[in-house]
Design a protein around this motif. Structure first.
Motif, short mmCIF file in Angstrom:
data_model
loop_
_atom_site.label_atom_id
_atom_site.label_comp_id
_atom_site.label_asym_id
_atom_site.label_seq_id
_atom_site.Cartn_x
_atom_site.Cartn_y
_atom_site.Cartn_z
N GLN A 200 1.29 13.95 50.49
CA GLN A 200 2.18 15.13 50.50
C GLN A 200 2.52 15.51 49.08
OE1 GLN A 200 5.77 15.32 52.70
NE2 GLN A 200 4.82 14.68 54.62
N SER A 241 7.28 17.07 43.78
CA SER A 241 7.49 15.76 44.40
C SER A 241 6.33 15.45 45.33
CB SER A 241 8.82 15.74 45.15
OG SER A 241 8.81 16.71 46.16
N ARG A 243 4.20 12.07 47.76
CA ARG A 243 4.24 10.73 48.34
C ARG A 243 2.83 10.35 48.76
NH1 ARG A 243 7.27 11.21 53.29
NH2 ARG A 243 5.24 11.27 54.26
N ASP A 244 2.48 9.06 48.58
CA ASP A 244 1.15 8.63 49.02
C ASP A 244 1.25 7.80 50.28
OD1 ASP A 244 1.69 5.97 48.34
OD2 ASP A 244 0.55 6.05 46.46
N GLY A 247 3.56 4.93 50.62
CA GLY A 247 4.99 5.18 50.55
C GLY A 247 5.51 5.34 49.14
N GLU A 249 6.46 7.19 45.83
CA GLU A 249 6.86 8.58 45.60
C GLU A 249 6.66 8.96 44.14
OE1 GLU A 249 10.72 9.18 47.45
OE2 GLU A 249 9.61 9.41 49.36
#
Lengths: 268, 313
Positions: A200, A241, A243-244, A247, A249
């Motif tokens: 994301q 921002s 996130r992979d 988890g 960030e």
């Protein structure tokens, strides 16, 4: 008895009619892909689909590197774009990016991995519920998704994981945002390396209002790079921002003058 | 019926999009005499394609008392055999020495045809081929199919070094350079004043950059320009008798680097950079757009990492 059979048939046909109207037959694929119907069925789920030249998908004249194939989608000729999906029919991870341009123009550039010769397409959803599709065949050597990333071979991926770079360029019609993240983007298709990818990424304004949102899959290239065009209202400082799938960030700030400074630095 | 027609049209469309399978033809390398006992075997100024069998690089044949000297063995066993036969026909002696100027497979993959010759390269070229040879082989067989039949990479001996070599009475000044790759061998044939530059120099054909180190390449070009010679055989493109090719190669490389750095500076992505206008002075350069597209792939991520600032600090 006859009447009840008739009503049953009528009832059935009355039920069937709206369903048939919803599930319009898919248009024949101009690229002749063996996977068109399969992917279209999953991605569009019966929604209307048109092949539309107003969706411009820029692909390079050759794939020099099957690990890093640049693709640019420009659907600014369409009104009220809700979503842009970039996918490659014959990739083991077909969808690369799902982009929601909340307060952004219908434009995205990134780089994807190709595992073989494949159609590469963009599907663009407009507010009226219609998917507009375009793309082309790209020839590529094999192994884009099934060879380890360079940083895994070199062994330094963890040293640079999460390094975020970027800048913004102010234009009259749009604010251009470029972001790159150091990430191995492991596909899970390489022996003994589980899937691990950025999933994301969001660009927000200074008040935290999201302006552009990306869902990213493992078929995006190692060290992913994205170019977006925000609406000119986003003049101030921006926040990035992400996130992979582990988890982890990531975050950073984009200063409005950053692009001007790089342009000045490289000016001859 | 309409649906059926769609199916038929789809089926008809397929052969157009699918790459034609094609069968390999026969190589017919031709030699141009460019001096006393020296011939240029020109490659096609094209990409590696089934239509040219991969014969896109220039090779050179020289006569010597000890046997023919060949510079660059070509893309495949088939080409190497044709080149060896041509060398023997022109010089009256079988090839006894082969020089490989650098690692790239359009120059280095025909060596198996020269089983009775010593095959020499710079040590860096040997190291490069040990690393990349298998990958090159896969790519060459994929692109050229039947043309590659029987081709196996023969690694050169890492015996070439800076200095003068006299072979069969022919004095060759070897120059150990780099920049196009980690090891670029240039050879001055003193008898004819011919500078055989390998892929350090391109002429009216856009330079390729998959292993380029641009500062080293410019330094190598400066040394070649400072080496007196009558004519220059570029790695690709026609013989240069007017000393324009070295300057042209440097000009392209400077333009390429400046343009791509400016593209990063103005916020362009790779596809946009590959579509940058190419200056009119390169209008006669073959493969310019193609090589710009490739060079964007080779160089752009490097310039982005250098120029885009960290924003996570």
């Amino acid at each position: 008895m006859i009447r009840s059979l008739l009503s049953l048939a009528l009832g059935a046909s009355a039920l069937a009619t709206p369903a048939a109207a919803l599930a319009e037959p898919l248009p024949a694929d101009p690229l002749g892909s063996p996977m068109w119907e399969y992917h279209a069925g999953k991605l569009f789920a019966g929604a209307p689909v048109v092949f539309d030249p107003r969706v411009m998908v820029a692909l390079p004249m050759l794939t020099e590197n099957q690990h890093v194939m640049p693709v640019t989608v420009d659907a600014r000729a369409l009104n009220e774009v809700k979503r842009i999906v970039i996918f490659a029919d014959l990739n083991p991870i077909p969808v690369a990016v799902e982009y929601t341009p909340l307060a952004a123009h219908a434009f995205i550039a990134t780089r994807i991995k190709l595992d073989q010769r494949t159609p590469v397409r963009a599907a663009v959803l407009t507010a009226d519920g219609v998917w507009h599709v375009a793309g082309g065949w790209v020839d590529a050597a094999g192994g884009g998704c099934s060879a380890p990333p360079v940083s895994r071979v070199r062994g330094d991926w963890a040293d640079h994981l999460g390094e975020l770079r970027g800048a913004v360029w102010q234009g009259a019609d749009a604010i251009r945002v470029r972001m790159s993240l150091r990430h191995p983007m492991d596909t899970g298709l390489v022996e003994n390396i589980p899937a691990y990818n950025l999933e994301q990424l969001t660009v927000s304004d200074a008040h935290g209002t999201p302006l552009a949102r990306l869902v990213v899959h493992g078929s995006v290239s190692e060290d992913p790079v994205f170019t977006l065009m925000l609406a000119p209202a986003a003049k101030g400082e921006l926040a990035v921002s992400g996130r992979d799938t582990g988890g982890l960030e990531f975050g950073g700030r984009l200063l409005p003058t950053s692009g001007t400074r790089i342009a000045a630095a490289v000016a001859r | 019926m309409i649906a059926r027609r769609g199916v038929l049209l789809g089926a008809l469309a397929l052969p157009v999009i699918a790459r034609a399978q094609g069968f390999a033809g026969a190589y017919a390398p031709a030699a141009i005499a460019i001096g006393e006992g020296i011939w240029l075997v020109p490659g096609a100024d094209e990409a590696l394609e089934p239509s040219n069998g991969g014969a896109i690089a220039n090779s050179v044949i020289m006569a010597s008392d000890a046997g023919a000297i060949v510079v660059d063995s070509g893309p495949s066993l088939g080409f190497g055999k044709a080149l060896a036969a041509l060398a023997e026909q022109l010089t009256g002696k079988a090839p006894a020495r082969v020089y490989i100027t650098h690692l790239h497979p359009d120059h280095s993959f025909g060596s198996a045809a020269f089983a009775r010759a010593e095959i020499h390269s710079l040590p860096a070229t040997r190291t490069d081929l040990e690393r990349d040879g298998a990958g090159f082989s896969d790519a060459m067989y994929r692109l050229l199919q039947g043309w590659m039949a029987g081709t196996e990479l023969i690694l050169p001996q890492p015996a070439a070094a800076d200095g003068v070599v006299t072979f069969g009475g022919r004095r060759l000044r070897l120059m150990a350079l780099s920049g196009h790759s980690a090891g670029d061998l240039a050879i001055l044939d003193e008898a004819s004043g011919t500078l055989i530059a390998g892929d350090l120099v391109f002429h009216n054909r856009a330079p390729t950059t998959p292993h380029a180190d641009l500062p080293a390449w410019h330094a190598a070009l400066a040394r070649l320009a400072a080496t007196p010679h009558r004519q220059c055989v570029p790695g690709h493109g026609p013989l240069d008798r007017g000393s324009t090719a070295i300057a042209q190669t440097g000009d392209w490389l400077r333009w390429l680097e400046d343009s791509l750095r400016e593209a990063v500076g103005s916020g362009l992505d790779m596809a946009e950079a590959a579509n940058l206008p190419i200056p009119a002075r390169f209008a006669d350069m073959a493969m310019a757009r193609y090589e710009l597209t490739r060079s964007v792939s080779h160089l752009y991520p490097r310039f982005e990492a250098e120029l885009l600032p960290r924003i996570d600090g």
